[in-house]
Design an enzyme around this catalytic site. Structure first.
Site, PDB file in Angstrom:
ATOM      1  N   HIS A 293      18.042 -37.119 -12.994  1.00  0.00           N
ATOM      2  CA  HIS A 293      18.670 -37.859 -14.093  1.00  0.00           C
ATOM      3  C   HIS A 293      17.650 -38.755 -14.791  1.00  0.00           C
ATOM      4  O   HIS A 293      17.606 -38.841 -16.018  1.00  0.00           O
ATOM      5  CB  HIS A 293      19.819 -38.725 -13.565  1.00  0.00           C
TER       6      HIS A 293
ATOM      7  N   HIS B  17      18.256 -36.057  -6.616  1.00  0.00           N
ATOM      8  CA  HIS B  17      19.300 -35.864  -7.632  1.00  0.00           C
ATOM      9  C   HIS B  17      19.181 -36.936  -8.718  1.00  0.00           C
ATOM     10  O   HIS B  17      19.177 -36.631  -9.914  1.00  0.00           O
ATOM     11  CB  HIS B  17      20.669 -35.937  -6.952  1.00  0.00           C
ATOM     12  N   GLU B  18      19.082 -38.196  -8.278  1.00  0.00           N
ATOM     13  CA  GLU B  18      19.027 -39.291  -9.253  1.00  0.00           C
ATOM     14  C   GLU B  18      17.702 -39.306 -10.007  1.00  0.00           C
ATOM     15  O   GLU B  18      17.648 -39.720 -11.169  1.00  0.00           O
ATOM     16  CB  GLU B  18      19.275 -40.620  -8.548  1.00  0.00           C
TER      17      GLU B  18
END
Length: 250
Positions: free
Chosen positions: A156, A152-153
């Site tokens: 980003h 997920h990160e």
């Protein structure tokens, strides 16, 4: 010649031998661990610190294994490198977090575009000053949870690298949250069941939308949840369909 201070025939001399010292040291470590587990003879602060250190060691072990062996993370890290963004292992850090549950982002949304809902706060992307990922040691329920959190990160980070995201721009923030929740495994059916959310129609889309709205709403630049929902709706079609660097949803 300096005379020896110990007498080979003296039984007490064995306590100062290397093997005797090692046994005594091992016993002290065992005794200390027993105290920390039971709480007898130690303070609450000492027990908390010991638990934090244990959780960090476990988190670091899982992180290292996943970075080397997870197809998802290996793929993401490769494409970050191809995009000109190296992610050294030391930039993915296991740290103790204040509370396992939170209803908002960490203190600075500019450094955390990924606030959690009311589930375990597992991690955050910290774009300043050099780009890092924070993993909340002790807040993971499985190795797969660590994997999806890092993924997920990394989404980003990929968006930051490729598209120069302005985290104060709600549309930018919304798009990256849609992509991160869509591509990381955060919205798998089994993960939603663990959250107590069961849906039989468009479960994945509903999860991605809900989590993106929650994250954008916690951005201090967002005036209200209605503004967060509007930002997500405005970019939904293009950002949900954008699976880069994947060919399809993982």
């Amino acid at each position: 010649m300096v005379p020896s201070s110990s007498n080979p025939g003296d039984p007490s001399s064995s306590s100062t031998s290397p093997s005797g010292s090692e046994n005594l040291s091992a016993f002290h470590r065992f005794l200390r661990k027993a105290q920390l587990v039971s709480g007898i003879g130690v303070t609450a602060e000492e027990r908390t610190k010991d638990l934090e250190e244990l959780n960090i060691r476990r988190c670091e072990k899982m992180k290292k294994e996943l970075i080397d062996t997870s197809p998802l993370l290996v793929f993401m890290l490769k494409h970050l490198r191809l995009s000109g963004c190296q992610v050294p292992e030391q930039n993915i850090v296991c740290v103790p977090c204040a509370s396992p549950f939170t209803s908002a982002a960490s203190t600075n949304s500019a450094s955390n575009p990924h606030p959690s809902e009311t589930q375990l706060h597992a991690g955050a992307y910290l774009p300043f000053p050099h780009g890092a990922i924070k993993l909340c040691a002790g807040h993971f329920f499985s190795k797969q949870h660590v994997e999806s959190t890092i993924a997920h990160e990394l989404v980003h980070m990929f968006d930051e690298c490729r598209f120069k995201v302005d985290w104060q721009n709600l549309r930018h923030h919304a798009c990256s949250e849609i992509r991160a929740n869509n591509l990381s495994g955060d919205c798998k059916y089994t993960r939603e069941m663990r959250r107590g959310i069961i849906s039989f129609t468009k479960q994945h889309q509903a999860c991605v939308r809900r989590r993106a709205i929650t994250s954008v709403a916690a951005n201090p630049a967002c005036p209200s949840p209605a503004h967060a929902e509007r930002a997500v709706n405005e970019v939904w079609d293009s950002c949900f369909a954008d699976t880069r660097p994947f060919d399809e949803i993982y």
